[in-house]
Design an enzyme around this catalytic site. Structure first.
Site, mmCIF file in Angstrom:
data_model
loop_
_atom_site.group_PDB
_atom_site.id
_atom_site.type_symbol
_atom_site.label_atom_id
_atom_site.label_comp_id
_atom_site.label_asym_id
_atom_site.label_seq_id
_atom_site.Cartn_x
_atom_site.Cartn_y
_atom_site.Cartn_z
ATOM 1 N N ASP A 1 29.685 15.189 2.263
ATOM 2 C CA ASP A 1 30.831 15.431 3.139
ATOM 3 C C ASP A 1 30.383 15.635 4.584
ATOM 4 O O ASP A 1 30.985 15.090 5.519
ATOM 5 C CB ASP A 1 31.608 16.650 2.645
ATOM 6 C CG ASP A 1 32.791 16.993 3.535
ATOM 7 O OD1 ASP A 1 33.772 16.233 3.538
ATOM 8 O OD2 ASP A 1 32.723 18.016 4.239
ATOM 9 N N HIS B 1 34.843 20.931 -0.925
ATOM 10 C CA HIS B 1 34.795 22.136 -0.098
ATOM 11 C C HIS B 1 34.709 23.397 -0.952
ATOM 12 O O HIS B 1 35.318 24.424 -0.638
ATOM 13 C CB HIS B 1 36.020 22.209 0.819
ATOM 14 C CG HIS B 1 36.296 20.943 1.563
ATOM 15 N ND1 HIS B 1 35.464 20.473 2.558
ATOM 16 C CD2 HIS B 1 37.296 20.031 1.437
ATOM 17 C CE1 HIS B 1 35.950 19.336 3.026
ATOM 18 N NE2 HIS B 1 37.044 19.041 2.354
ATOM 19 N N ASP C 1 31.220 10.543 -0.669
ATOM 20 C CA ASP C 1 32.371 11.164 -0.015
ATOM 21 C C ASP C 1 32.779 10.349 1.207
ATOM 22 O O ASP C 1 31.997 9.541 1.732
ATOM 23 C CB ASP C 1 32.036 12.597 0.411
ATOM 24 C CG ASP C 1 33.276 13.491 0.407
ATOM 25 O OD1 ASP C 1 33.117 14.711 0.556
ATOM 26 O OD2 ASP C 1 34.406 12.970 0.286
ATOM 27 N N GLY C 2 34.015 10.575 1.659
ATOM 28 C CA GLY C 2 34.545 9.912 2.839
ATOM 29 C C GLY C 2 35.243 10.897 3.745
ATOM 30 O O GLY C 2 35.590 12.015 3.337
ATOM 31 N N GLU D 1 35.871 6.995 0.962
ATOM 32 C CA GLU D 1 35.451 7.350 -0.393
ATOM 33 C C GLU D 1 35.023 6.099 -1.166
ATOM 34 O O GLU D 1 33.990 6.097 -1.848
ATOM 35 C CB GLU D 1 36.610 8.032 -1.123
ATOM 36 C CG GLU D 1 37.120 9.306 -0.486
ATOM 37 C CD GLU D 1 36.425 10.554 -0.968
ATOM 38 O OE1 GLU D 1 36.824 11.646 -0.555
ATOM 39 O OE2 GLU D 1 35.476 10.442 -1.749
ATOM 40 N N ASP E 1 34.833 13.866 -5.209
ATOM 41 C CA ASP E 1 35.941 14.826 -5.161
ATOM 42 C C ASP E 1 37.295 14.136 -5.038
ATOM 43 O O ASP E 1 38.315 14.802 -4.847
ATOM 44 C CB ASP E 1 35.754 15.849 -4.036
ATOM 45 C CG ASP E 1 35.706 15.222 -2.647
ATOM 46 O OD1 ASP E 1 36.108 14.045 -2.510
ATOM 47 O OD2 ASP E 1 35.279 15.901 -1.702
#
Length: 331
Positions: free
Chosen positions: A131, A121, A8-9, A43, A67
């Site tokens: 995240d 989320h 994730d980023g 990401e 995501d």
């Protein structure tokens, strides 16, 4: 054995202080970032570092939870065509984040991997852990403190892989090289140095400022939101990824007239390919739900028919952005 990891980023301001992270478990994760970057840079960097950190276990399958549909599509669908066109898109424009993508392309050689999209989320344990660490890295750069980089793919993780299935072990030098923090050359440029590719908004990033002036210096939030909604319905706006990136909230979701649920990335990709035609709008109401939230309801008339629509606009401290939209065909 399959190594399953989330990547994730995060970018505070997007662009702004940026972080990235990949996560297997509490004993196996890594994070980093830059003083200035975008969500998409984070990401992509998380995916690149995950491949590099597991390079000494190249015989193992790598299952990446992500995501970002932009990242998944870039790696699994678009890169071959971009490469054939000299790393340019179908419209001839240069591919954004090309340095990171080229490095990912090299890191994929000889690897067995799959990508799985997960909703961000939404309580997915691995995604939430990645995240959290990416956002913490971005926050560290914002506050000028040291980033918690994590243990990386250390001895404990390697032992777990070895226990599950035999796999080649790296030499100490190779393991050290694989776990070394990786940054694209442009990301190492001085913060106030010459402009580079990473100073430009990337494919799905939000611009620094909203270029559209308010309808009037004394315009009410309701009037501003109505003007932005009308702008978003214009074909020339919908086909402009930079502008839709400004208008759509990073967590935007839509329930379309067909019943399909759209994410922000999926919506922007669809609009770029098919922005649609002109739409007439009949405003039904603009209700203030709070100081930073307005619910706009209206009837739309287009070539495909009429629909009743609801848009939830939120103010993020800098500008109004569309957080949620739902359309219902009118009988």
């Amino acid at each position: 054995m399959t190594i399953t990891a989330a990547a994730d980023g995060s970018a505070l301001g997007n662009p702004g202080p940026a972080g990235w992270a990949w996560y297997v478990d509490d004993d196996c994760w890594r994070a980093g970032g830059w003083p200035h970057g975008t969500n998409n840079m984070g990401e992509l960097m998380a995916v690149l570092d995950l491949f590099r950190s597991t390079a000494h276990l190249s015989g193992e399958d790598l299952h990446i939870l992500c995501d970002s549909q932009y990242v998944i599509n870039s790696v699994t669908k678009w890169m071959p065509g971009w490469k054939r066109k000299g790393w340019r898109k179908s419209d001839g424009k240069p591919v954004m984040n090309v340095e990171l993508l080229k490095e990912i392309d090299q890191a994929l050689v000889g690897r067995k991997y799959t990508f799985e999209w997960v909703r961000g989320h939404a309580g997915h344990d691995l995604n939430e852990a990645a995240d959290d660490r990416a956002r913490a890295a971005a926050t560290a750069f914002q506050e000028g403190v040291a980033v918690r980089q994590g243990p990386g793919f250390g001895a404990a993780a390697e032992a777990a892989v070895e226990a599950g299935a035999p796999g080649a072990q790296a030499s100490p030098a190779a393991a050290q090289a694989a776990s070394r923090p990786a940054q694209p050359e442009s990301a190492r440029q001085p913060l106030f140095g010459e402009p580079s590719l990473f100073d430009e908004p990337d494919l799905f990033s939000v611009l620094d400022e909203d270029p559209t002036p308010a309808p009037g210096t004394d315009a009410s939030p309701e009037v501003i939101v109505e003007a932005l909604e009308r702008e978003l319905l214009l074909p020339e706006t919908r086909s402009d990824l930079g502008r839709t990136g400004v208008l759509l909230h990073p967590d935007f979701t839509e329930i379309g007239t067909s019943g399909r649920i759209w994410t922000r990335d999926a919506m922007m990709m669809s609009l770029e390919d098919n922005p649609g035609g002109p739409t007439e709008v009949e405003i039904l109401g603009a209700d203030r739900l709070g100081e930073q939230t307005i619910l706009l309801t209206y009837r739309s008339r287009a070539r495909t028919g009429t629909a009743l629509r609801s848009s939830l606009w939120v103010h993020d401290g800098a500008q109004w952005r569309l957080r949620f939209h739902q359309g219902t065909p009118e009988a």
